[in-house]
Design a protein around this motif. Structure first.
Motif, PDB file in Angstrom:
ATOM      1  N   ASN A 293       0.804  -1.179  -0.082  1.00  0.00           N
ATOM      2  CA  ASN A 293       0.097  -0.061  -0.035  1.00  0.00           C
ATOM      3  C   ASN A 293       0.823   1.239   0.191  1.00  0.00           C
ATOM      4  O   ASN A 293       0.496   2.438  -0.365  1.00  0.00           O
ATOM      5  CB  ASN A 293      -0.822   0.104   1.270  1.00  0.00           C
ATOM      6  N   GLU A 294       1.835   1.084   0.554  1.00  0.00           N
ATOM      7  CA  GLU A 294       2.760   2.411   0.679  1.00  0.00           C
ATOM      8  C   GLU A 294       3.356   2.773  -0.774  1.00  0.00           C
ATOM      9  O   GLU A 294       3.281   3.921  -1.111  1.00  0.00           O
ATOM     10  CB  GLU A 294       3.945   1.977   1.509  1.00  0.00           C
ATOM     11  N   LEU A 295       3.523   1.868  -1.583  1.00  0.00           N
ATOM     12  CA  LEU A 295       3.907   2.114  -2.852  1.00  0.00           C
ATOM     13  C   LEU A 295       2.975   2.798  -3.540  1.00  0.00           C
ATOM     14  O   LEU A 295       3.267   3.518  -4.669  1.00  0.00           O
ATOM     15  CB  LEU A 295       4.635   0.605  -3.585  1.00  0.00           C
ATOM     16  N   ILE A 296       1.678   2.401  -3.556  1.00  0.00           N
ATOM     17  CA  ILE A 296       0.540   2.716  -4.137  1.00  0.00           C
ATOM     18  C   ILE A 296       0.375   4.502  -3.649  1.00  0.00           C
ATOM     19  O   ILE A 296       0.139   5.311  -4.604  1.00  0.00           O
ATOM     20  CB  ILE A 296      -0.730   2.280  -3.978  1.00  0.00           C
ATOM     21  N   LEU A 297       0.372   4.732  -2.284  1.00  0.00           N
ATOM     22  CA  LEU A 297       0.455   5.929  -1.893  1.00  0.00           C
ATOM     23  C   LEU A 297       1.627   6.924  -2.402  1.00  0.00           C
ATOM     24  O   LEU A 297       1.137   7.896  -2.911  1.00  0.00           O
ATOM     25  CB  LEU A 297       0.429   5.933  -0.330  1.00  0.00           C
ATOM     26  N   GLN A 298       2.775   6.175  -2.320  1.00  0.00           N
ATOM     27  CA  GLN A 298       3.915   7.255  -3.074  1.00  0.00           C
ATOM     28  C   GLN A 298       3.723   7.572  -4.283  1.00  0.00           C
ATOM     29  O   GLN A 298       4.091   8.524  -4.797  1.00  0.00           O
ATOM     30  CB  GLN A 298       5.123   6.362  -2.773  1.00  0.00           C
ATOM     31  N   CYS A 299       3.341   6.336  -5.233  1.00  0.00           N
ATOM     32  CA  CYS A 299       2.813   6.946  -6.564  1.00  0.00           C
ATOM     33  C   CYS A 299       1.969   7.910  -6.733  1.00  0.00           C
ATOM     34  O   CYS A 299       2.104   8.690  -7.706  1.00  0.00           O
ATOM     35  CB  CYS A 299       2.352   5.542  -7.332  1.00  0.00           C
ATOM     36  N   PHE A 300       0.767   8.045  -5.833  1.00  0.00           N
ATOM     37  CA  PHE A 300      -0.176   8.998  -6.077  1.00  0.00           C
ATOM     38  C   PHE A 300       0.649  10.374  -5.589  1.00  0.00           C
ATOM     39  O   PHE A 300       0.248  11.486  -6.180  1.00  0.00           O
ATOM     40  CB  PHE A 300      -1.353   8.562  -5.554  1.00  0.00           C
ATOM     41  N   GLN A 301       1.173  10.335  -4.634  1.00  0.00           N
ATOM     42  CA  GLN A 301       1.909  11.439  -4.218  1.00  0.00           C
ATOM     43  C   GLN A 301       2.874  12.093  -4.973  1.00  0.00           C
ATOM     44  O   GLN A 301       2.747  13.588  -5.205  1.00  0.00           O
ATOM     45  CB  GLN A 301       2.807  11.103  -2.464  1.00  0.00           C
ATOM     46  N   ASN A 302       3.533  11.218  -5.882  1.00  0.00           N
ATOM     47  CA  ASN A 302       4.387  11.839  -6.694  1.00  0.00           C
ATOM     48  C   ASN A 302       3.714  12.243  -8.001  1.00  0.00           C
ATOM     49  O   ASN A 302       4.669  12.735  -9.091  1.00  0.00           O
ATOM     50  CB  ASN A 302       5.501  10.746  -7.116  1.00  0.00           C
ATOM     51  N   MET A 303       2.372  12.029  -8.494  1.00  0.00           N
ATOM     52  CA  MET A 303       1.905  12.700  -9.420  1.00  0.00           C
ATOM     53  C   MET A 303       1.740  14.052  -9.779  1.00  0.00           C
ATOM     54  O   MET A 303       2.035  14.679 -10.684  1.00  0.00           O
ATOM     55  CB  MET A 303       0.511  11.933  -9.458  1.00  0.00           C
ATOM     56  N   LYS A 304       1.537  14.663  -8.429  1.00  0.00           N
ATOM     57  CA  LYS A 304       1.423  16.096  -8.693  1.00  0.00           C
ATOM     58  C   LYS A 304       1.817  16.560  -7.086  1.00  0.00           C
ATOM     59  O   LYS A 304       1.675  15.910  -6.278  1.00  0.00           O
ATOM     60  CB  LYS A 304       0.155  16.599  -9.170  1.00  0.00           C
ATOM     61  N   SER A 305       1.987  17.901  -7.074  1.00  0.00           N
ATOM     62  CA  SER A 305       2.056  18.392  -5.653  1.00  0.00           C
ATOM     63  C   SER A 305       0.733  18.529  -5.007  1.00  0.00           C
ATOM     64  O   SER A 305      -0.246  18.832  -5.478  1.00  0.00           O
ATOM     65  CB  SER A 305       2.562  19.906  -5.807  1.00  0.00           C
ATOM     66  N   ARG A 306       0.937  17.991  -3.637  1.00  0.00           N
ATOM     67  CA  ARG A 306      -0.307  18.103  -2.926  1.00  0.00           C
ATOM     68  C   ARG A 306       0.019  18.801  -1.505  1.00  0.00           C
ATOM     69  O   ARG A 306       1.059  18.943  -0.984  1.00  0.00           O
ATOM     70  CB  ARG A 306      -0.710  16.627  -2.440  1.00  0.00           C
ATOM     71  N   ARG A 307      -1.262  19.341  -0.935  1.00  0.00           N
ATOM     72  CA  ARG A 307      -1.054  20.174   0.259  1.00  0.00           C
ATOM     73  C   ARG A 307      -0.805  19.202   1.524  1.00  0.00           C
ATOM     74  O   ARG A 307       0.096  19.655   2.219  1.00  0.00           O
ATOM     75  CB  ARG A 307      -2.389  20.767   0.774  1.00  0.00           C
TER      76      ARG A 307
END
Length: 310
Positions: A293-307
């Motif tokens: 799950n951490e890999l999935i979260l990291q993938c979405f985190q790196n897609m764009k800048s988030r607050r």
């Protein structure tokens, strides 16, 4: 187990730990000590008894298609016989069970009353019509319709033709006529010229298979390993089509079964795209469970800048 179940529920109704347990036990007792419940479980037992051998045959890993198709025909005929002549026996069996357990037997000539409905809103039908037509005939007709829909004449013929490729007992089920007929189901893959070639190629193929110990348990992979897929290209194509058909059919069944789970009553407005994505993750959950799950979260985190941090 019926008497034991009644005793346990009666005990909970009297000595349950909470009022909720007592209320639930009271409700269950009210249901199962009714003629309607007894009739339904006896009808279910009768139908499952007719189709049990077919169900077991279809679930075996080493499926014997010929015998399975025979079980389909047997189930159809027995269900039809049950529909034509089984009503009286079922009613007598249910009435005897009710008498033995102190349950009131419904009079078939009385007007049928649905549980929880007032007499003013009750449908104008007798108990005989409800139990014989609405339940007995209707449930059996549903079973027959399901069998006829899944095992049509074309489907049955296709499965019997596929059985001719079964390598068990030195290709005992091999039938060249059926295999040529099987190829005719795929006109885009087998032209009229290919069918003529296949007729001769099958003779050489079966002679080769029966004279080689390597093919006691035939696999398409074994044909490739021995380069026989080059020698018998049309037979190899036929085997691939048969194997693909089994996988495709199973995949469709899994998808429809999963759809009833994923698109539930609470999510009935789900769009097609979102539903397709959910179905993929649900059907292939064995694969997705291996993804961290951490890999999935990291993938979405790196897609764009988030607050915030996911």
């Amino acid at each position: 187990m019926f008497s034991s179940i009644v005793d346990v529920l009666d005990f909970i109704r009297e000595d349950g730990l909470t009022s909720e347990q007592k209320g639930e036990a009271t409700g269950l007792l009210d249901v199962i000590l009714s003629f309607d419940f007894i009739f339904n479980i006896h009808l279910m037992k009768a139908i499952l008894g007719v189709t049990n051998e077919l169900s077991v045959a279809l679930q075996r890993k080493d499926q014997d298609i010929v015998n399975s198709m025979k079980q389909v025909e047997i189930s159809k005929k027995r269900l039809q016989m049950m529909r034509d002549n089984g009503w009286k026996n079922l009613l007598e069996e249910v009435s005897l069970f009710c008498s033995n357990h102190g349950i009131k037997v419904a009079c078939m000539n009385d007007m049928h009353m649905l549980r929880g409905r007032s007499r003013r809103k009750a449908s104008e039908i007798t108990n005989l019509h409800h139990y014989q037509v609405d339940l007995f005939y209707n449930v059996i007709d549903m079973q027959l319709q399901e069998l006829n829909g899944r095992f049509t004449e074309t489907t049955t013929e296709l499965l019997l033709c596929m059985e001719s490729l079964n390598p068990s007992n030195l290709f005992f089920a091999f039938d060249k006529i059926k295999l040529v007929k099987l190829a005719r189901f795929y006109p885009l893959d087998f032209s009229s010229v290919d069918l003529l070639k296949l007729d001769n190629q099958l003779d050489n193929y079966i002679f080769d298979m029966r004279s080689s110990d390597d093919f006691a348990y035939l696999q398409a992979k074994k044909l490739v390993e021995t380069n026989r897929h080059i020698i018998y290209p049309l037979v190899y194509l036929l085997i691939k089509l048969v194997l693909t058909l089994l996988v495709a059919t199973a995949s469709v069944e899994r998808a429809f079964s999963a759809m009833n789970i994923v698109k539930s009553r609470l999510r009935n407005k789900m769009g097609d795209l979102w539903m397709n994505d959910c179905l993929v993750t649900f059907i292939e959950r064995d694969i997705f469970n291996k993804v961290d799950n951490e890999l999935i979260l990291q993938c979405f985190q790196n897609m764009k800048s988030r607050r915030g941090q996911l």
